[in-house]
Design a protein around this motif. Structure first.
Motif, mmCIF file in Angstrom:
data_model
loop_
_atom_site.group_PDB
_atom_site.id
_atom_site.type_symbol
_atom_site.label_atom_id
_atom_site.label_comp_id
_atom_site.label_asym_id
_atom_site.label_seq_id
_atom_site.Cartn_x
_atom_site.Cartn_y
_atom_site.Cartn_z
ATOM 1 N N ILE A 273 0.841 -1.207 0.000
ATOM 2 C CA ILE A 273 0.000 0.000 0.000
ATOM 3 C C ILE A 273 0.873 1.253 0.000
ATOM 4 C CG2 ILE A 273 -1.611 1.358 1.399
ATOM 5 C CD1 ILE A 273 -2.953 -1.214 2.238
ATOM 6 N N VAL A 274 1.929 1.244 0.803
ATOM 7 C CA VAL A 274 2.841 2.399 0.844
ATOM 8 C C VAL A 274 3.430 2.632 -0.544
ATOM 9 C CG1 VAL A 274 4.928 3.361 1.870
ATOM 10 C CG2 VAL A 274 3.380 1.995 3.278
ATOM 11 N N ALA A 275 3.812 1.559 -1.225
ATOM 12 C CA ALA A 275 4.391 1.690 -2.567
ATOM 13 C C ALA A 275 3.396 2.320 -3.538
ATOM 14 C CB ALA A 275 4.836 0.322 -3.074
ATOM 15 N N ARG A 276 2.137 1.963 -3.406
ATOM 16 C CA ARG A 276 1.115 2.571 -4.275
ATOM 17 C C ARG A 276 1.064 4.082 -4.073
ATOM 18 N NH1 ARG A 276 -4.266 -0.853 -3.144
ATOM 19 N NH2 ARG A 276 -5.159 0.813 -4.469
ATOM 20 N N ILE A 277 1.217 4.503 -2.830
ATOM 21 C CA ILE A 277 1.223 5.940 -2.535
ATOM 22 C C ILE A 277 2.483 6.605 -3.102
ATOM 23 C CG2 ILE A 277 1.363 7.628 -0.644
ATOM 24 C CD1 ILE A 277 -0.397 5.637 0.987
ATOM 25 N N LEU A 278 3.616 5.943 -2.955
ATOM 26 C CA LEU A 278 4.869 6.495 -3.492
ATOM 27 C C LEU A 278 4.816 6.613 -5.019
ATOM 28 C CD1 LEU A 278 7.592 4.645 -1.360
ATOM 29 C CD2 LEU A 278 6.470 6.845 -0.904
ATOM 30 N N LYS A 279 4.005 5.764 -5.646
ATOM 31 C CA LYS A 279 3.867 5.792 -7.106
ATOM 32 C C LYS A 279 2.804 6.779 -7.576
ATOM 33 C CE LYS A 279 5.439 1.017 -7.746
ATOM 34 N NZ LYS A 279 5.051 -0.371 -8.144
ATOM 35 N N GLY A 280 2.154 7.443 -6.620
ATOM 36 C CA GLY A 280 1.248 8.517 -7.016
ATOM 37 C C GLY A 280 -0.195 8.410 -6.573
ATOM 38 N N GLU A 281 -0.624 7.250 -6.047
ATOM 39 C CA GLU A 281 -2.007 7.148 -5.586
ATOM 40 C C GLU A 281 -2.213 7.953 -4.306
ATOM 41 O OE1 GLU A 281 -4.301 3.456 -5.652
ATOM 42 O OE2 GLU A 281 -2.586 2.487 -6.626
ATOM 43 N N LYS A 282 -3.403 8.449 -4.118
ATOM 44 C CA LYS A 282 -3.746 9.186 -2.909
ATOM 45 C C LYS A 282 -4.183 8.193 -1.817
ATOM 46 C CE LYS A 282 -3.235 13.279 -4.773
ATOM 47 N NZ LYS A 282 -2.105 14.145 -4.371
ATOM 48 N N PRO A 283 -3.710 8.365 -0.597
ATOM 49 C CA PRO A 283 -4.122 7.433 0.459
ATOM 50 C C PRO A 283 -5.630 7.408 0.662
ATOM 51 C CG PRO A 283 -3.032 9.373 1.386
ATOM 52 C CD PRO A 283 -2.793 9.401 -0.090
ATOM 53 N N GLY A 284 -6.275 8.562 0.441
ATOM 54 C CA GLY A 284 -7.716 8.646 0.631
ATOM 55 C C GLY A 284 -8.521 7.866 -0.383
ATOM 56 N N SER A 285 -7.867 7.399 -1.462
ATOM 57 C CA SER A 285 -8.565 6.608 -2.481
ATOM 58 C C SER A 285 -8.320 5.110 -2.303
ATOM 59 C CB SER A 285 -8.104 7.033 -3.884
ATOM 60 O OG SER A 285 -6.740 6.689 -4.088
ATOM 61 N N ILE A 286 -7.549 4.739 -1.269
ATOM 62 C CA ILE A 286 -7.213 3.332 -1.030
ATOM 63 C C ILE A 286 -7.975 2.841 0.204
ATOM 64 C CG2 ILE A 286 -5.364 1.696 -0.547
ATOM 65 C CD1 ILE A 286 -3.412 3.696 -1.826
ATOM 66 N N ALA A 287 -8.825 1.857 0.020
ATOM 67 C CA ALA A 287 -9.603 1.318 1.140
ATOM 68 C C ALA A 287 -8.689 0.600 2.134
ATOM 69 C CB ALA A 287 -10.660 0.348 0.623
ATOM 70 N N SER A 288 -9.070 0.641 3.409
ATOM 71 C CA SER A 288 -8.340 -0.113 4.415
ATOM 72 C C SER A 288 -8.520 -1.608 4.164
ATOM 73 C CB SER A 288 -8.845 0.237 5.817
ATOM 74 O OG SER A 288 -8.508 1.569 6.159
ATOM 75 N N GLU A 289 -7.531 -2.384 4.575
ATOM 76 C CA GLU A 289 -7.547 -3.816 4.311
ATOM 77 C C GLU A 289 -7.396 -4.611 5.608
ATOM 78 O OE1 GLU A 289 -4.456 -4.692 1.518
ATOM 79 O OE2 GLU A 289 -5.262 -3.375 -0.051
ATOM 80 N N THR A 290 -7.696 -5.896 5.530
ATOM 81 C CA THR A 290 -7.445 -6.823 6.635
ATOM 82 C C THR A 290 -6.723 -8.038 6.070
ATOM 83 O OG1 THR A 290 -9.575 -7.919 6.303
ATOM 84 C CG2 THR A 290 -9.494 -6.143 7.937
ATOM 85 N N SER A 291 -6.191 -8.864 6.974
ATOM 86 C CA SER A 291 -5.566 -10.117 6.551
ATOM 87 C C SER A 291 -6.561 -11.241 6.757
ATOM 88 C CB SER A 291 -4.297 -10.385 7.366
ATOM 89 O OG SER A 291 -3.767 -11.649 7.038
ATOM 90 N N LYS A 292 -6.702 -12.084 5.760
ATOM 91 C CA LYS A 292 -7.671 -13.184 5.844
ATOM 92 C C LYS A 292 -7.005 -14.519 6.191
ATOM 93 C CE LYS A 292 -11.124 -10.551 4.561
ATOM 94 N NZ LYS A 292 -12.135 -10.153 5.553
ATOM 95 N N THR A 293 -5.683 -14.551 6.187
ATOM 96 C CA THR A 293 -4.963 -15.809 6.407
ATOM 97 C C THR A 293 -4.623 -15.993 7.879
ATOM 98 O OG1 THR A 293 -3.978 -15.613 4.206
ATOM 99 C CG2 THR A 293 -2.966 -17.176 5.716
ATOM 100 N N LEU A 294 -5.100 -17.087 8.467
ATOM 101 C CA LEU A 294 -4.805 -17.395 9.854
ATOM 102 C C LEU A 294 -3.948 -18.657 9.928
ATOM 103 C CD1 LEU A 294 -8.245 -16.784 11.610
ATOM 104 C CD2 LEU A 294 -6.288 -15.247 11.492
ATOM 105 N N GLU A 295 -3.056 -18.708 10.910
ATOM 106 C CA GLU A 295 -2.172 -19.851 11.098
ATOM 107 C C GLU A 295 -2.285 -20.344 12.541
ATOM 108 O OE1 GLU A 295 1.304 -18.436 7.925
ATOM 109 O OE2 GLU A 295 1.625 -18.205 10.091
ATOM 110 N N LEU A 296 -2.334 -21.670 12.716
ATOM 111 C CA LEU A 296 -2.394 -22.266 14.043
ATOM 112 C C LEU A 296 -1.001 -22.709 14.472
ATOM 113 C CD1 LEU A 296 -3.973 -23.382 16.489
ATOM 114 C CD2 LEU A 296 -4.268 -25.521 15.190
ATOM 115 N N PHE A 297 -0.544 -22.173 15.605
ATOM 116 C CA PHE A 297 0.719 -22.573 16.220
ATOM 117 C C PHE A 297 0.384 -23.293 17.516
ATOM 118 C CE2 PHE A 297 4.407 -19.891 14.462
ATOM 119 C CZ PHE A 297 3.797 -19.709 13.231
#
Length: 323
Positions: A273-297
């Motif tokens: 996401i940071v790279a997208r901003i460095l390449k010119g996208e506005k942070p306000g146009s990028i939706a927040s995300e979550t991680s869907k992958t869970l691991e059992l230890f």
């Protein structure tokens, strides 16, 4: 005449070289990163951010200036770091964990801010929703489905009735989890018993206060608790209180089991996401995300120390079995 021509050409070449060097330096991007404290999960996020940026073509020492500072668990220091970073005018600020993210977001409305490892960015007032904010903030949440955490508690301690939780009530992440567990646990025939640890040094004392009162202790990704997890493990082992965590690194440190996010991957996701901003996208146009992958230890050795016998099938189902 030849000497004069040579001198002129040399001067021109030097000027051209200087201009090119200046242009290269001007093209470098500056990313400032801060975390509320250093512990394995947050350190993994930090390293993942750098890796994610590198995958997108931004490498420290080549075309990226990278600066990192930890607040050492102090919210006042987090605010100082936020002000310092804003004065340095980076292209983006990455804020790891809720207190640091809150400090940075409160301090700037113009510099792009990318939060990471924040359980509930809405409750923390970083964004109004998980949709694109239209402001200078976006990021990645590490929110877990608590119903699955309750299922894990049941798998480790099937007869549990009272679930203890050590947490910092001043951390929004933890307060949200406590509130939600109070709603969900009774549906599974369990109740929550709280123990406050406003500072990392309070974790051991808070854990000891639960001895004899709970059947299991569950910990979320509370930064005070995770940074002092060994103190919790000491009490769990001595008092035979099973420990179940949501941070997989805590299993390596003495919890019996955890169903959690891979924080290195979360960092890589954040770095993208940071790279997208460095390449010119506005942070306000990028939706927040979550991680869907869970691991059992799972840590069978910790289970033995804490008086629990794990089923063979449960141990086999783990992605990682800590020896």
């Amino acid at each position: 005449m030849i000497k004069g021509t040579f001198t002129f050409c040399l001067s021109a070449a030097l000027v051209s070289s200087a201009l090119l060097t200046g242009a290269a330096q001007a093209a470098d991007k500056f990313v400032a990163v801060t975390a509320i404290v250093e512990h394995p999960a947050l350190d993994a996020v930090r390293d993942g951010v750098k890796e994610g940026l590198a995958k997108e073509g931004f490498e420290e020492g080549k075309n990226l200036k990278w600066k990192y500072q930890s607040a050492q668990g102090n919210t006042g220091t987090a605010a100082q770091i936020a002000r310092q970073f804003i004065g340095e005018r980076p292209d983006a600020i990455v804020a790891i964990a809720t207190p640091s993210a809150q400090a940075v977001v409160a301090a700037t409305k113009t510099i792009p801010v990318v939060y990471s490892a924040v359980t509930d960015p809405i409750a923390a007032q970083l964004v109004k929703s998980m949709d694109a904010s239209g402001a200078n903030v976006t990021g990645v949440s590490d929110e877990l489905v608590l119903e699955k955490q309750i299922e894990l508690i049941r798998q480790v301690v099937p007869q549990a009735k009272r679930v203890g939780m050590v947490y910092n009530p001043g951390e929004a992440n933890s307060s949200v989890v406590v509130k939600r567990l109070k709603e969900l646990l009774p549906k599974s025939g369990m109740t929550l018993v709280e123990a406050s640890a406003p500072r990392s040094v309070d974790v051991g004392t808070a854990a000891r206060s639960l001895a004899g009162k709970v059947d299991v202790i569950y910990t979320n990704t509370d930064n005070n608790v995770v940074s002092a997890y060994e103190a919790l493990v000491k009490v769990g082992n001595e008092s035979k209180i099973p420990l179940v965590a949501s941070d997989t690194d805590s299993v390596k440190r003495g919890a019996i089991a955890a169903l959690g996010i891979n924080y290195k991957d979360l960092g890589v996701q954040t770095g993208t996401i940071v790279a997208r901003i460095l390449k010119g996208e506005k942070p306000g146009s990028i939706a927040s995300e979550t991680s869907k992958t869970l691991e059992l230890f799972v840590n069978p050795g910790a289970a033995e120390k804490q008086g629990v016998t794990l089923s063979e099938d449960f141990v086999k189902s783990a992605k990682v079995v800590v020896k």
